[in-house]
Design a protein around this motif. Sequence first.
Motif, PDB file in Angstrom:
ATOM      1  N   UNK A  48       0.830  -1.206   0.000  1.00 14.51           N
ATOM      2  CA  UNK A  48       0.000   0.000   0.000  1.00 14.51           C
ATOM      3  C   UNK A  48       0.869   1.262   0.000  1.00 14.51           C
ATOM      4  N   UNK A  49       1.741   1.361   0.991  1.00 17.21           N
ATOM      5  CA  UNK A  49       2.575   2.560   1.115  1.00 17.21           C
ATOM      6  C   UNK A  49       3.829   2.225   1.898  1.00 17.21           C
ATOM      7  N   UNK A  50       4.916   2.940   1.591  1.00 15.45           N
ATOM      8  CA  UNK A  50       6.175   2.676   2.272  1.00 15.45           C
ATOM      9  C   UNK A  50       6.926   3.949   2.589  1.00 15.45           C
ATOM     10  N   UNK A  51       7.749   3.885   3.625  1.00  7.14           N
ATOM     11  CA  UNK A  51       8.521   5.034   4.091  1.00  7.14           C
ATOM     12  C   UNK A  51       9.913   4.546   4.466  1.00  7.14           C
ATOM     13  N   UNK A  52      10.914   5.035   3.733  1.00 10.79           N
ATOM     14  CA  UNK A  52      12.269   4.606   4.067  1.00 10.79           C
ATOM     15  C   UNK A  52      12.863   5.566   5.082  1.00 10.79           C
ATOM     16  N   UNK A  53      13.930   5.158   5.702  1.00  8.94           N
ATOM     17  CA  UNK A  53      14.477   5.915   6.824  1.00  8.94           C
ATOM     18  C   UNK A  53      14.870   7.326   6.431  1.00  8.94           C
ATOM     19  N   UNK A  54      15.255   7.517   5.171  1.00  9.73           N
ATOM     20  CA  UNK A  54      15.643   8.848   4.743  1.00  9.73           C
ATOM     21  C   UNK A  54      14.486   9.790   4.520  1.00  9.73           C
ATOM     22  N   UNK A  55      13.270   9.241   4.545  1.00 10.45           N
ATOM     23  CA  UNK A  55      12.085  10.077   4.410  1.00 10.45           C
ATOM     24  C   UNK A  55      11.335   9.922   3.108  1.00 10.45           C
ATOM     25  N   UNK A  56      11.924   9.229   2.126  1.00 11.93           N
ATOM     26  CA  UNK A  56      11.216   9.030   0.865  1.00 11.93           C
ATOM     27  C   UNK A  56      10.003   8.132   1.068  1.00 11.93           C
ATOM     28  N   UNK A  57       8.958   8.445   0.328  1.00  7.18           N
ATOM     29  CA  UNK A  57       7.706   7.694   0.417  1.00  7.18           C
ATOM     30  C   UNK A  57       7.349   7.119  -0.945  1.00  7.18           C
ATOM     31  N   UNK A  58       6.661   6.000  -0.946  1.00  8.76           N
ATOM     32  CA  UNK A  58       6.092   5.490  -2.190  1.00  8.76           C
ATOM     33  C   UNK A  58       4.746   4.857  -1.901  1.00  8.76           C
ATOM     34  N   UNK A  59       3.929   4.820  -2.940  1.00  9.57           N
ATOM     35  CA  UNK A  59       2.543   4.379  -2.801  1.00  9.57           C
ATOM     36  C   UNK A  59       2.148   3.466  -3.952  1.00  9.57           C
ATOM     37  N   UNK A  60       1.212   2.593  -3.668  1.00 13.09           N
ATOM     38  CA  UNK A  60       0.587   1.825  -4.738  1.00 13.09           C
ATOM     39  C   UNK A  60      -0.241   2.776  -5.589  1.00 13.09           C
ATOM     40  N   UNK A  61      -0.331   2.488  -6.872  1.00 16.91           N
ATOM     41  CA  UNK A  61      -1.088   3.362  -7.770  1.00 16.91           C
ATOM     42  C   UNK A  61      -2.541   3.507  -7.323  1.00 16.91           C
TER      43      UNK A  61
END
Length: 115
Positions: A48-61
Motif C-alpha cells: 500500500x505505502x512505504x517510508x524509508x528511513x531517509x524520508x522518501x515515500x512510495x505508494x501503490x497506484x
Amino acid sequence: QVQLVESGGGLVQPGGSLRLSCAASVSIFSVNYMGWYRQAPGKEREFVAGLISGGDRNYADSVKGRFTISRDSTKNTVYLQMNGLKPEDTAVYYCNAIRNLAAYWGLGTQVTVSS
C-alpha cells in the motif's frame, strides 16, 4: 526483534477517512523501512505505502492521492491517513518493518468500507 502494533481500523462509509497507527517497540530511526500492506478476502497481500528511513515515500497506484504515510519519531509510530475510502479498500491492513535485513509484521487491523 521489532514488535509492531496496529490500531485505528473500523467501519467507514464510502468517501470517509480513517487513520491507522503502527506503534513500534524500537526507535523507528533504527528501522530501515516501514510500510503498510493489505489483504482482502481471497486475495494476496499487497503493498500500500512505504517510508524509508531517509524520508522518501512510495505508494501503490491504487491509493496515490488518497493515502498518506507519515511518522512521529517521538512516539515510534507510523501512520496511514486514508481519505476518500472506497469499498475496494476493504481489507486487513498490516504494518511492516525491515531492520538489518529482517522483516517484521504486526497482526493487522480490519478496515471495512461499506454503506
